[in-house]
Design an enzyme around this catalytic site. Sequence first.
Site, PDB file in Angstrom:
ATOM      1  N   ARG A   1      29.642  39.186  42.845  1.00 19.14           N
ATOM      2  CA  ARG A   1      28.537  38.317  43.283  1.00 19.14           C
ATOM      3  C   ARG A   1      28.548  36.940  42.613  1.00 19.14           C
ATOM      4  O   ARG A   1      27.533  36.257  42.542  1.00 19.14           O
ATOM      5  CB  ARG A   1      27.180  38.975  43.052  1.00 19.14           C
ATOM      6  CG  ARG A   1      27.012  40.270  43.811  1.00 19.14           C
ATOM      7  CD  ARG A   1      25.559  40.705  43.814  1.00 19.14           C
ATOM      8  NE  ARG A   1      25.434  42.009  44.409  1.00 19.14           N
ATOM      9  CZ  ARG A   1      25.579  43.134  43.719  1.00 19.14           C
ATOM     10  NH1 ARG A   1      25.823  43.098  42.428  1.00 19.14           N
ATOM     11  NH2 ARG A   1      25.469  44.283  44.333  1.00 19.14           N
TER      12      ARG A   1
ATOM     13  N   GLU B   1      41.506   9.841  51.919  1.00 22.10           N
ATOM     14  CA  GLU B   1      40.092  10.178  51.644  1.00 22.10           C
ATOM     15  C   GLU B   1      39.432   9.062  50.813  1.00 22.10           C
ATOM     16  O   GLU B   1      38.239   8.804  50.941  1.00 22.10           O
ATOM     17  CB  GLU B   1      39.978  11.508  50.890  1.00 22.10           C
ATOM     18  CG  GLU B   1      40.484  12.726  51.666  1.00 22.10           C
ATOM     19  CD  GLU B   1      39.470  13.328  52.635  1.00 22.10           C
ATOM     20  OE1 GLU B   1      38.409  12.734  52.882  1.00 22.10           O
ATOM     21  OE2 GLU B   1      39.771  14.422  53.169  1.00 22.10           O
TER      22      GLU B   1
ATOM     23  N   ASN C   1      32.036  12.990  56.084  1.00 19.98           N
ATOM     24  CA  ASN C   1      32.808  13.491  57.230  1.00 19.98           C
ATOM     25  C   ASN C   1      33.346  12.371  58.120  1.00 19.98           C
ATOM     26  O   ASN C   1      33.888  12.640  59.200  1.00 19.98           O
ATOM     27  CB  ASN C   1      31.952  14.430  58.085  1.00 19.98           C
ATOM     28  CG  ASN C   1      31.623  15.700  57.341  1.00 19.98           C
ATOM     29  OD1 ASN C   1      32.398  16.151  56.511  1.00 19.98           O
ATOM     30  ND2 ASN C   1      30.460  16.264  57.619  1.00 19.98           N
TER      31      ASN C   1
ATOM     32  N   HIS D   1      36.400  12.775  60.234  1.00 16.05           N
ATOM     33  CA  HIS D   1      36.747  14.199  60.261  1.00 16.05           C
ATOM     34  C   HIS D   1      36.476  14.869  61.605  1.00 16.05           C
ATOM     35  O   HIS D   1      37.021  15.927  61.877  1.00 16.05           O
ATOM     36  CB  HIS D   1      36.011  14.961  59.154  1.00 16.05           C
ATOM     37  CG  HIS D   1      36.595  14.729  57.788  1.00 16.05           C
ATOM     38  ND1 HIS D   1      36.642  13.485  57.217  1.00 16.05           N
ATOM     39  CD2 HIS D   1      37.156  15.574  56.886  1.00 16.05           C
ATOM     40  CE1 HIS D   1      37.206  13.580  56.016  1.00 16.05           C
ATOM     41  NE2 HIS D   1      37.527  14.829  55.792  1.00 16.05           N
TER      42      HIS D   1
ATOM     43  N   HIS E   1      39.628  16.747  62.291  1.00 15.77           N
ATOM     44  CA  HIS E   1      39.767  18.212  62.326  1.00 15.77           C
ATOM     45  C   HIS E   1      40.366  18.684  63.648  1.00 15.77           C
ATOM     46  O   HIS E   1      41.168  19.613  63.695  1.00 15.77           O
ATOM     47  CB  HIS E   1      38.414  18.893  62.100  1.00 15.77           C
ATOM     48  CG  HIS E   1      38.044  18.983  60.652  1.00 15.77           C
ATOM     49  ND1 HIS E   1      36.736  19.100  60.229  1.00 15.77           N
ATOM     50  CD2 HIS E   1      38.807  18.982  59.531  1.00 15.77           C
ATOM     51  CE1 HIS E   1      36.724  19.152  58.903  1.00 15.77           C
ATOM     52  NE2 HIS E   1      37.957  19.076  58.456  1.00 15.77           N
TER      53      HIS E   1
HETATM   54  N1  LIG Z   1      36.317  21.816  49.305  1.00 12.90           N
HETATM   55  C1  LIG Z   1      36.288  20.596  49.771  1.00 12.90           C
HETATM   56  O1  LIG Z   1      35.297  19.878  49.634  1.00 12.90           O
HETATM   57  C2  LIG Z   1      37.508  20.044  50.460  1.00 12.90           C
HETATM   58  C3  LIG Z   1      37.571  18.687  50.780  1.00 12.90           C
HETATM   59  C4  LIG Z   1      38.739  18.192  51.353  1.00 12.90           C
HETATM   60  C5  LIG Z   1      39.798  19.044  51.630  1.00 12.90           C
HETATM   61  N2  LIG Z   1      39.687  20.364  51.306  1.00 12.90           N
HETATM   62  C6  LIG Z   1      40.811  21.282  51.552  1.00 12.90           C
HETATM   63  O2  LIG Z   1      41.888  20.926  50.693  1.00 12.90           O
HETATM   64  C7  LIG Z   1      43.102  21.369  51.292  1.00 12.90           C
HETATM   65  C8  LIG Z   1      44.161  20.301  51.167  1.00 12.90           C
HETATM   66  O3  LIG Z   1      44.360  19.997  49.813  1.00 12.90           O
HETATM   67  P1  LIG Z   1      45.698  19.286  49.299  1.00 12.90           P
HETATM   68  O4  LIG Z   1      45.990  18.116  50.126  1.00 12.90           O
HETATM   69  O5  LIG Z   1      45.541  19.140  47.852  1.00 12.90           O
HETATM   70  O6  LIG Z   1      46.819  20.337  49.704  1.00 12.90           O
HETATM   71  P2  LIG Z   1      47.525  21.530  48.900  1.00 12.90           P
HETATM   72  O7  LIG Z   1      46.608  22.196  47.987  1.00 12.90           O
HETATM   73  O8  LIG Z   1      48.214  22.346  49.917  1.00 12.90           O
HETATM   74  O9  LIG Z   1      48.619  20.747  48.026  1.00 12.90           O
HETATM   75  C9  LIG Z   1      49.672  20.071  48.655  1.00 12.90           C
HETATM   76  C10 LIG Z   1      51.035  20.518  48.130  1.00 12.90           C
HETATM   77  O10 LIG Z   1      51.256  19.934  46.862  1.00 12.90           O
HETATM   78  C11 LIG Z   1      51.656  20.941  45.923  1.00 12.90           C
HETATM   79  N3  LIG Z   1      51.216  20.445  44.620  1.00 12.90           N
HETATM   80  C12 LIG Z   1      50.009  20.586  44.030  1.00 12.90           C
HETATM   81  N4  LIG Z   1      49.963  19.873  42.893  1.00 12.90           N
HETATM   82  C13 LIG Z   1      51.156  19.273  42.756  1.00 12.90           C
HETATM   83  C14 LIG Z   1      51.702  18.374  41.799  1.00 12.90           C
HETATM   84  N5  LIG Z   1      50.991  17.927  40.767  1.00 12.90           N
HETATM   85  N6  LIG Z   1      52.978  17.962  41.979  1.00 12.90           N
HETATM   86  C15 LIG Z   1      53.708  18.354  43.045  1.00 12.90           C
HETATM   87  N7  LIG Z   1      53.241  19.185  43.990  1.00 12.90           N
HETATM   88  C16 LIG Z   1      51.967  19.631  43.852  1.00 12.90           C
HETATM   89  C17 LIG Z   1      50.988  22.183  46.433  1.00 12.90           C
HETATM   90  O11 LIG Z   1      51.621  23.326  45.949  1.00 12.90           O
HETATM   91  C18 LIG Z   1      51.156  22.023  47.944  1.00 12.90           C
HETATM   92  O12 LIG Z   1      52.447  22.406  48.336  1.00 12.90           O
HETATM   93  C19 LIG Z   1      42.788  21.729  52.717  1.00 12.90           C
HETATM   94  O13 LIG Z   1      42.798  23.121  52.843  1.00 12.90           O
HETATM   95  C20 LIG Z   1      41.386  21.187  52.928  1.00 12.90           C
HETATM   96  O14 LIG Z   1      40.631  21.938  53.852  1.00 12.90           O
HETATM   97  C21 LIG Z   1      38.576  20.876  50.735  1.00 12.90           C
HETATM   98 ZN   LIG Z   2      38.588  15.570  54.133  1.00 18.08          ZN
END
Ligand SMILES: NC(=O)c1ccc[n+]([C@@H]2O[C@H](COP(=O)([O-])OP(=O)(O)OC[C@H]3O[C@@H](n4cnc5c(N)ncnc54)[C@H](O)[C@@H]3O)[C@@H](O)[C@H]2O)c1
Ligand SMILES: [Zn+2]
Length: 332
Positions: free
Chosen positions: A113, A177, A231, A234, A238
Amino acid sequence: MKIEMHAESKTYPIYLERGILKKAKEYIGRSGKVFLISDDGVPEQWRNLLQKQYPSASMYVFKNGEASKNFDTLQDILKAMQKAHVSRKDSVIALGGGVVGDMAGFASAIYMRGIPYINIPTTSLSQIDSSIGGKTAIDFNGVKNCVGAFWQPDMVLVDPEVLTTLTPRHFHNGLAEAVKEGLIKDEKLFEIFERDDYADHIDEIIARCLNIKKNVVEHDEKETGERKLLNFGHTYGHGLESYFGMDGYYHGECVGLGMLKILNNKEIKDRLVKVLERLQLPVTCEYDADAVFQLMMNDKKADHDHISIVQVDEIGNGYVEDWSNEKIRERL
Ligand SMILES: NC(=O)c1ccc[n+]([C@@H]2O[C@H](COP(=O)([O-])OP(=O)(O)OC[C@H]3O[C@@H](n4cnc5c(N)ncnc54)[C@H](O)[C@@H]3O)[C@@H](O)[C@H]2O)c1
Ligand SMILES: [Zn+2]
């Protein structure tokens, strides 16, 4: 730099400092067990830096990529936590990009939880945007972030040094972003991207974004009003992201395209095209408009016969307005 986030459910610190990963334990400083979660795309050098500080802690490492953001991975994480006898007194530490943060955050939200988690974002996207604000989720049945929870971290540690190992494409993807945040809230931030030396200002870019997001989330944690501004881009973003699928365009790339689709103001649009091109982000793409529209209608932000979109007529001043489904379709 320390930023304090005063969310409704919790107040927590966000530290932005070069080299903070190697002394994470000093900042985290808690007595219970920790359970580490990362993915195999996070370079070993960063995973080892954390693991060395917690030699007896388990680290669950899943396969990198959006395709892992699902129930199977979530279950595997929960099983590993159970196996490691993680209790309510213990904490999770997430080390990775948005996928790790969203997965580890959601696992923490529902395990027993809810247990505390600390986020150490390692991509530009997660340092700028996803690591703070408490949105956690997995993708479900073809819909992105469909199943999740609002669950704030206990602490966020942002170390810009880890960005040096990111591929240029991932680095720029995250910066989309920041461009968005500049357009809706901070003209000076947008102007950084109009210069060729923008990458030299990465610490300032992250700091400005974290402050914007903090202020927005503090006013509207559950996204009933102001948080909707984040957003921007987005709605179409999306739709395009779902359309192109996991191997198509990245999230930030789609947000860039989505901002161009929605903007009414020609001058701002022209400035944005130049910025996106400088960041090697796409400015046009080919798609089947009916298919993208259908996917947008499936998105959880689509509400009956209209959609809340974000518009910018003056840089730094985004606002929310409702568009009918017909108007949304026309722009595609
Ligand atoms: N929670 C939220 O508010 C929010 C907001 C925006 C996006 N998101 C989510 O975030 C995700 C995308 O995140 P992302 O762009 O970080 O992608 P990701 O987490 O897939 O990372 C991108 C790639 O980089 C690699 N990586 C990570 N750190 C690294 C580093 N320091 N050096 C080299 N490689 C590295 C990862 O293993 C992956 O292959 C999506 O699923 C999206 O929906 C969430
Ligand atoms: Zn975003």
